[in-house]
Design a protein around this motif. Structure first.
Motif, mmCIF file in Angstrom:
data_model
loop_
_atom_site.group_PDB
_atom_site.id
_atom_site.type_symbol
_atom_site.label_atom_id
_atom_site.label_comp_id
_atom_site.label_asym_id
_atom_site.label_seq_id
_atom_site.Cartn_x
_atom_site.Cartn_y
_atom_site.Cartn_z
ATOM 1 N N ARG A 1 0.842 -1.187 0.000
ATOM 2 C CA ARG A 1 0.000 0.000 0.000
ATOM 3 C C ARG A 1 0.880 1.241 0.000
ATOM 4 O O ARG A 1 1.961 1.266 0.597
ATOM 5 N N THR A 2 0.400 2.286 -0.659
ATOM 6 C CA THR A 2 1.157 3.527 -0.750
ATOM 7 C C THR A 2 1.335 4.148 0.626
ATOM 8 O O THR A 2 2.401 4.652 0.968
ATOM 9 N N SER A 3 0.281 4.107 1.433
ATOM 10 C CA SER A 3 0.318 4.816 2.709
ATOM 11 C C SER A 3 1.243 4.158 3.730
ATOM 12 O O SER A 3 1.911 4.844 4.496
ATOM 13 N N THR A 4 1.303 2.819 3.777
ATOM 14 C CA THR A 4 2.111 2.150 4.793
ATOM 15 C C THR A 4 3.430 1.617 4.265
ATOM 16 O O THR A 4 4.364 1.406 5.032
ATOM 17 N N GLY A 5 3.512 1.370 2.964
ATOM 18 C CA GLY A 5 4.722 0.780 2.403
ATOM 19 C C GLY A 5 4.787 -0.721 2.599
ATOM 20 O O GLY A 5 5.786 -1.350 2.262
ATOM 21 N N GLU A 6 3.760 -1.322 3.158
ATOM 22 C CA GLU A 6 3.718 -2.762 3.420
ATOM 23 C C GLU A 6 2.461 -3.345 2.804
ATOM 24 O O GLU A 6 1.484 -2.642 2.589
ATOM 25 N N ASN A 7 2.486 -4.660 2.544
ATOM 26 C CA ASN A 7 1.269 -5.287 2.058
ATOM 27 C C ASN A 7 0.433 -5.765 3.250
ATOM 28 O O ASN A 7 0.974 -6.043 4.325
ATOM 29 N N PRO A 8 -0.884 -5.851 3.096
ATOM 30 C CA PRO A 8 -1.753 -6.214 4.217
ATOM 31 C C PRO A 8 -1.460 -7.599 4.800
ATOM 32 O O PRO A 8 -1.604 -7.804 6.009
ATOM 33 N N PHE A 9 -1.062 -8.551 3.976
ATOM 34 C CA PHE A 9 -0.771 -9.899 4.482
ATOM 35 C C PHE A 9 0.381 -9.853 5.476
ATOM 36 O O PHE A 9 0.321 -10.474 6.536
ATOM 37 N N ARG A 10 1.416 -9.110 5.138
ATOM 38 C CA ARG A 10 2.567 -9.006 6.038
ATOM 39 C C ARG A 10 2.187 -8.319 7.344
ATOM 40 O O ARG A 10 2.654 -8.701 8.415
ATOM 41 N N MET A 11 1.329 -7.307 7.277
ATOM 42 C CA MET A 11 0.900 -6.623 8.496
ATOM 43 C C MET A 11 0.054 -7.532 9.383
ATOM 44 O O MET A 11 0.098 -7.447 10.599
ATOM 45 N N ALA A 12 -0.702 -8.431 8.776
ATOM 46 C CA ALA A 12 -1.571 -9.318 9.555
ATOM 47 C C ALA A 12 -0.813 -10.522 10.112
ATOM 48 O O ALA A 12 -0.985 -10.880 11.275
ATOM 49 N N TYR A 13 0.024 -11.167 9.289
ATOM 50 C CA TYR A 13 0.636 -12.426 9.679
ATOM 51 C C TYR A 13 2.127 -12.346 9.957
ATOM 52 O O TYR A 13 2.721 -13.314 10.419
ATOM 53 N N GLY A 14 2.763 -11.239 9.644
ATOM 54 C CA GLY A 14 4.166 -11.066 9.963
ATOM 55 C C GLY A 14 5.133 -11.708 9.003
ATOM 56 O O GLY A 14 6.323 -11.788 9.277
ATOM 57 N N THR A 15 4.664 -12.183 7.879
ATOM 58 C CA THR A 15 5.537 -12.818 6.907
ATOM 59 C C THR A 15 5.025 -12.553 5.498
ATOM 60 O O THR A 15 3.879 -12.146 5.323
ATOM 61 N N GLU A 16 5.883 -12.797 4.523
ATOM 62 C CA GLU A 16 5.479 -12.615 3.133
ATOM 63 C C GLU A 16 4.640 -13.803 2.690
ATOM 64 O O GLU A 16 4.871 -14.939 3.108
ATOM 65 N N ALA A 17 3.677 -13.533 1.830
ATOM 66 C CA ALA A 17 2.846 -14.603 1.290
ATOM 67 C C ALA A 17 3.574 -15.303 0.149
ATOM 68 O O ALA A 17 4.364 -14.691 -0.571
ATOM 69 N N LEU A 18 3.301 -16.574 -0.005
ATOM 70 C CA LEU A 18 3.868 -17.357 -1.099
ATOM 71 C C LEU A 18 2.775 -17.519 -2.144
ATOM 72 O O LEU A 18 1.729 -18.099 -1.888
ATOM 73 N N VAL A 19 3.005 -16.994 -3.326
ATOM 74 C CA VAL A 19 2.027 -17.021 -4.398
ATOM 75 C C VAL A 19 1.991 -18.428 -4.993
ATOM 76 O O VAL A 19 3.041 -19.068 -5.141
ATOM 77 N N PRO A 20 0.798 -18.930 -5.360
ATOM 78 C CA PRO A 20 0.728 -20.273 -5.942
ATOM 79 C C PRO A 20 1.608 -20.473 -7.175
ATOM 80 O O PRO A 20 2.094 -21.578 -7.418
ATOM 81 N N VAL A 21 1.862 -19.445 -7.924
ATOM 82 C CA VAL A 21 2.739 -19.563 -9.095
ATOM 83 C C VAL A 21 4.150 -19.939 -8.667
ATOM 84 O O VAL A 21 4.819 -20.729 -9.333
ATOM 85 N N GLU A 22 4.604 -19.388 -7.541
ATOM 86 C CA GLU A 22 5.945 -19.716 -7.047
ATOM 87 C C GLU A 22 6.045 -21.196 -6.683
ATOM 88 O O GLU A 22 7.094 -21.813 -6.857
#
Length: 147
Positions: free
Chosen positions: A4-25
Motif C-alpha cells: 500500500r502507498t500509505s504504509t509501504g507494506e502489504n496487508p498480508f505481512r501486516m496481519a501475519y508477519g511474513t510474506e505470502a507465497l504465491v501459488p505460481v511460485e
C-alpha cells in the motif's frame, strides 16, 4: 500482495508477519521454494513474529506521514475567505434554499451585511434593511459583494 502507498507494506505481512507465497511460485519453483528448510523457516517465522510490532509501528508512522502530506496538499488548494463586520456578502442559494435551486436560477442571493464574527469563518448576517438572518453562515457559503 501489493504494498500500500500509505504504509509501504502489504496487508498480508501486516496481519501475519511474513510474506505470502504465491501459488505460481509453488508450481514453477523459485529461490524461496528451492532453498526451503523446515528448521530455518520455523526459526525465521518466530523472529518475524517477534519483530511484527515494530514493523506495525513503523507502518503506522509512515501512514501518519502520508496522511499529513495529503492534508497539506488538499489545504494548499483551498482559498481562505474572511470577512469583517460591516462587509457586504452574497449568500449561496443552494445552502439557504435548496428546494428553490434549478438550472436557470441564480447561484447567489443578497447582498447581506456581516454583523458579527462568531468565530473565524462563521458569521451572523442581516439584510441591508437591518432584518437579522436567523442562522449563522460559514465563509465557504459566502462571497464578497462588490458594488
Amino acid at each position: 500482495m501489493t504494498p500500500r502507498t500509505s504504509t509501504g507494506e502489504n496487508p498480508f505481512r501486516m496481519a501475519y508477519g511474513t510474506e505470502a507465497l504465491v501459488p505460481v511460485e509453488v508450481g514453477l519453483g523459485s529461490y524461496r521454494t528451492e532453498v526451503y528448510n523446515m528448521e530455518t523457516n520455523n526459526f525465521g517465522l518466530r523472529a518475524n513474529v517477534d519483530l511484527l510490532e515494530e514493523e506495525r509501528e513503523a507502518a503506522y508512522q509512515r501512514n501518519m506521514k502520508y496522511l499529513l502530506q495529503a492534508a497539506q496538499y488538499y489545504d494548499s488548494n483551498i482559498k481562505k475567505r474572511s470577512f469583517g463586520v460591516g462587509d457586504q456578502v452574497l449568500r449561496e442559494l443552494a445552502a439557504s434554499m435548496p428546494t428553490k435551486q434549478g438550472k436557470l436560477q441564480p447561484n447567489w442571493e443578497g447582498p447581506y451585511k456581516a454583523t458579527e464574527v462568531i468565530r473565524p469563518g462563521t458569521y451572523k448576517l442581516e439584510t441591508l434593511t437591518g432584518e437579522a438572518i436567523k442562522n449563522t453562515w460559514h465563509a465557504s457559503r459566502l462571497r464578497k459583494f462588490y458594488q
